[in-house]
Design a protein around this motif. Structure first.
Motif, PDB file in Angstrom:
ATOM      1  N   LEU A 160       1.771  -5.171  -4.404  1.00 38.66           N
ATOM      2  CA  LEU A 160       0.577  -4.733  -5.125  1.00 38.66           C
ATOM      3  C   LEU A 160       0.541  -3.214  -5.260  1.00 38.66           C
ATOM      4  CD1 LEU A 160      -1.854  -6.059  -6.456  1.00 38.66           C
ATOM      5  CD2 LEU A 160      -3.075  -5.894  -4.278  1.00 38.66           C
ATOM      6  N   VAL A 161       0.865  -2.509  -4.194  1.00 35.30           N
ATOM      7  CA  VAL A 161       0.887  -1.040  -4.248  1.00 35.30           C
ATOM      8  C   VAL A 161       1.948  -0.564  -5.240  1.00 35.30           C
ATOM      9  CG1 VAL A 161       1.398   1.054  -2.930  1.00 35.30           C
ATOM     10  CG2 VAL A 161      -0.033  -0.730  -1.920  1.00 35.30           C
ATOM     11  N   TYR A 162       3.134  -1.185  -5.201  1.00 31.45           N
ATOM     12  CA  TYR A 162       4.202  -0.800  -6.133  1.00 31.45           C
ATOM     13  C   TYR A 162       3.791  -1.074  -7.572  1.00 31.45           C
ATOM     14  CZ  TYR A 162       8.667  -0.660  -8.540  1.00 31.45           C
ATOM     15  OH  TYR A 162       9.681  -0.378  -9.434  1.00 31.45           O
ATOM     16  N   LEU A 163       3.152  -2.223  -7.805  1.00 31.73           N
ATOM     17  CA  LEU A 163       2.727  -2.590  -9.157  1.00 31.73           C
ATOM     18  C   LEU A 163       1.704  -1.598  -9.692  1.00 31.73           C
ATOM     19  CD1 LEU A 163       3.050  -4.866 -11.325  1.00 31.73           C
ATOM     20  CD2 LEU A 163       0.997  -5.897 -10.342  1.00 31.73           C
ATOM     21  N   ILE A 164       0.753  -1.191  -8.858  1.00 33.82           N
ATOM     22  CA  ILE A 164      -0.273  -0.237  -9.291  1.00 33.82           C
ATOM     23  C   ILE A 164       0.359   1.114  -9.614  1.00 33.82           C
ATOM     24  CG2 ILE A 164      -2.301   1.055  -8.506  1.00 33.82           C
ATOM     25  CD1 ILE A 164      -3.084  -1.506  -6.929  1.00 33.82           C
ATOM     26  N   GLN A 165       1.367   1.501  -8.850  1.00 35.58           N
ATOM     27  CA  GLN A 165       2.065   2.751  -9.112  1.00 35.58           C
ATOM     28  C   GLN A 165       2.933   2.648 -10.364  1.00 35.58           C
ATOM     29  OE1 GLN A 165       4.930   3.823  -6.125  1.00 35.58           O
ATOM     30  NE2 GLN A 165       5.159   5.919  -6.867  1.00 35.58           N
ATOM     31  N   TYR A 166       3.564   1.487 -10.565  1.00 36.85           N
ATOM     32  CA  TYR A 166       4.521   1.294 -11.648  1.00 36.85           C
ATOM     33  C   TYR A 166       3.828   1.107 -12.998  1.00 36.85           C
ATOM     34  CZ  TYR A 166       7.932  -1.366 -14.471  1.00 36.85           C
ATOM     35  OH  TYR A 166       8.738  -1.839 -15.466  1.00 36.85           O
ATOM     36  N   GLU A 167       2.732   0.372 -13.032  1.00 31.95           N
ATOM     37  CA  GLU A 167       2.082  -0.022 -14.285  1.00 31.95           C
ATOM     38  C   GLU A 167       0.987   0.982 -14.664  1.00 31.95           C
ATOM     39  OE1 GLU A 167       1.754  -1.946 -17.592  1.00 31.95           O
ATOM     40  OE2 GLU A 167       3.028  -2.891 -16.077  1.00 31.95           O
ATOM     41  N   GLU A 168       1.170   1.683 -15.778  1.00 30.63           N
ATOM     42  CA  GLU A 168       0.216   2.714 -16.187  1.00 30.63           C
ATOM     43  C   GLU A 168      -1.155   2.136 -16.518  1.00 30.63           C
ATOM     44  OE1 GLU A 168       1.530   5.362 -19.189  1.00 30.63           O
ATOM     45  OE2 GLU A 168       3.334   5.995 -18.094  1.00 30.63           O
ATOM     46  N   SER A 169      -1.196   0.891 -16.993  1.00 29.97           N
ATOM     47  CA  SER A 169      -2.489   0.286 -17.335  1.00 29.97           C
ATOM     48  C   SER A 169      -3.367   0.060 -16.104  1.00 29.97           C
ATOM     49  CB  SER A 169      -2.265  -1.050 -18.051  1.00 29.97           C
ATOM     50  OG  SER A 169      -1.624  -1.986 -17.198  1.00 29.97           O
ATOM     51  N   LEU A 170      -2.767   0.129 -14.926  1.00 28.81           N
ATOM     52  CA  LEU A 170      -3.524  -0.044 -13.683  1.00 28.81           C
ATOM     53  C   LEU A 170      -3.890   1.293 -13.041  1.00 28.81           C
ATOM     54  CD1 LEU A 170      -1.562  -3.014 -12.022  1.00 28.81           C
ATOM     55  CD2 LEU A 170      -3.601  -3.114 -13.468  1.00 28.81           C
ATOM     56  N   HIS A 171      -3.649   2.388 -13.732  1.00 23.67           N
ATOM     57  CA  HIS A 171      -4.019   3.698 -13.201  1.00 23.67           C
ATOM     58  C   HIS A 171      -5.491   3.969 -13.497  1.00 23.67           C
ATOM     59  CE1 HIS A 171       0.425   5.229 -13.212  1.00 23.67           C
ATOM     60  NE2 HIS A 171       0.212   4.197 -12.423  1.00 23.67           N
ATOM     61  N   ARG A 172      -6.326   3.189 -12.838  1.00 23.46           N
ATOM     62  CA  ARG A 172      -7.778   3.283 -12.987  1.00 23.46           C
ATOM     63  C   ARG A 172      -8.404   3.255 -11.602  1.00 23.46           C
ATOM     64  NH1 ARG A 172      -9.123  -1.679 -16.667  1.00 23.46           N
ATOM     65  NH2 ARG A 172     -11.245  -0.987 -16.179  1.00 23.46           N
ATOM     66  N   PRO A 173      -9.646   3.772 -11.458  1.00 28.78           N
ATOM     67  CA  PRO A 173     -10.280   3.859 -10.133  1.00 28.78           C
ATOM     68  C   PRO A 173     -10.280   2.554  -9.354  1.00 28.78           C
ATOM     69  CG  PRO A 173     -11.557   5.090 -11.722  1.00 28.78           C
ATOM     70  CD  PRO A 173     -10.471   4.409 -12.503  1.00 28.78           C
ATOM     71  N   MET A 174     -10.603   1.444 -10.020  1.00 29.14           N
ATOM     72  CA  MET A 174     -10.662   0.158  -9.331  1.00 29.14           C
ATOM     73  C   MET A 174      -9.351  -0.168  -8.629  1.00 29.14           C
ATOM     74  SD  MET A 174     -11.253  -3.579 -11.068  1.00 29.14           S
ATOM     75  CE  MET A 174     -10.836  -5.089 -10.197  1.00 29.14           C
ATOM     76  N   TYR A 175      -8.229   0.103  -9.302  1.00 27.59           N
ATOM     77  CA  TYR A 175      -6.924  -0.252  -8.756  1.00 27.59           C
ATOM     78  C   TYR A 175      -6.426   0.786  -7.748  1.00 27.59           C
ATOM     79  CZ  TYR A 175      -7.375  -3.476 -12.578  1.00 27.59           C
ATOM     80  OH  TYR A 175      -7.853  -4.459 -13.416  1.00 27.59           O
TER      81      TYR A 175
END
Length: 315
Positions: free
Chosen positions: A47-62
């Motif tokens: 999950l941490v890697y995915l949030i770092q890897y995926e730009e669409s998840l670069h939001r406060p919630m994530y």
């Protein structure tokens, strides 16, 4: 042995006795615990890697979710390897100072986890009640400062615990009926008054647990009022769905936590010790195991990011 006033001694080490009454079943108990730990490692690191890897998840919630995943990993890693060494290899001895260090990190990381859940509730409150100002209120510097403040609060409030334990005389048994060094399990072995330890423990519970739960409750009360006032049924359902995973994480974390807290203080003679210790282990292991699964299933953006990630890997 350390001598106090020529009559009291503190042990060089403690013996962690595992789960009393279920010693014969330690191997069988260890199997689901080991499987849950493996799932928590894969799920939270992924999950941490995915949030770092995926730009669409670069939001406060994530970003807050990444903080929760890292905290969950650290929490279960402070205790589970120790428990498995007891179950598999009968390695029960832990040095006095090592026990105090483990105690500090166990309670420190659980305090940080509670704070992160509070921040996630505030994030949902801002997202639903002030959607147009969401990006300007929760900027990256604000998120970093909030995360740092939550970490420091959890750790600083736990610093007195090891010192309060170290001042106590231990003139009785050095056997702890537990799989890790929990504050109350250790101080109950002392032959002196533990009133100061109990009072400070209650103060920390108020400053962290009760405060965080009050903030979470107020946030969700305001969210409920805002959602109910929406005219569209679809809009209400969409707003509620963004909170579902977080509500599940709150239940997973706080229900076993309160059971453990109240059992230590009020249910010692009515709750079987084996049940208490099993729940105490699940209290540290259930959130790291289930949170990635809950967020993966309940959060559309994470599901879509996982699918895109694996499609890219296949090419």
């Amino acid at each position: 042995m350390l001598v106090f006033n020529n009559s009291y001694v503190a042990p060089d080490s403690f013996i962690l006795n595992g789960i009393p009454g279920l010693e014969a079943a330690h191997i069988w108990i260890s199997l689901p615990l080991c499987a849950m730990y493996a799932i928590s490692l894969v799920g939270n690191l992924g999950l941490v890697y995915l949030i770092q890897y995926e730009e669409s998840l670069h939001r406060p919630m994530y970003f807050f979710l990444a903080m929760l995943s890292l905290t969950d990993l650290l929490t279960c890693t402070t205790t589970l390897p120790n428990a498995l060494s007891i179950f598999w290899f009968n390695l029960k001895e832990i040095k006095f100072d090592a026990c105090l260090v483990q105690m500090f990190f166990v309670h420190g990381f659980t305090g940080v986890e509670s704070g992160v859940l509070m921040l996630m509730a505030l994030d949902r409150y801002v997202a639903i009640c002030y959607p147009l100002r969401y990006a300007t209120i929760l900027t990256n510097p604000i998120i970093a400062k909030a995360g740092l403040a939550t970490f420091l609060r959890g750790m600083i409030l736990m610093i007195p615990f090891p010192f309060l334990v170290k001042r106590l005389p231990f003139c009785q048994s050095n056997i702890i009926s537990h799989t890790y060094c929990d504050h109350m399990s250790v101080v109950k072995l002392s032959c002196a008054s533990i009133k100061v330890n109990v009072i400070y423990g209650l103060m920390v519970a108020l400053l962290i647990g009760v405060f965080d739960i009050c903030c979470i409750s107020v946030s969700y009360t305001m969210i409920l009022r805002a959602v109910v006032s929406l005219a569209s049924t679809d809009a209400r359902q969409k707003a509620f769905s963004t909170c579902t995973a977080h509500i599940c994480a709150i239940i997973i974390t706080y229900v076993p936590a309160f059971f453990t807290f109240f059992t230590h203080r009020f249910g010692g003679h009515t709750i079987p010790p084996s049940l208490h210790i099993i729940v105490a282990n699940l209290y540290l292991l259930l959130p790291p195991t289930l949170n990635p699964i809950v967020y993966g299933v309940k959060t559309k953006q994470i599901r879509e990011s996982v699918i895109r990630f694996f499609h890219c890997e296949e090419r």
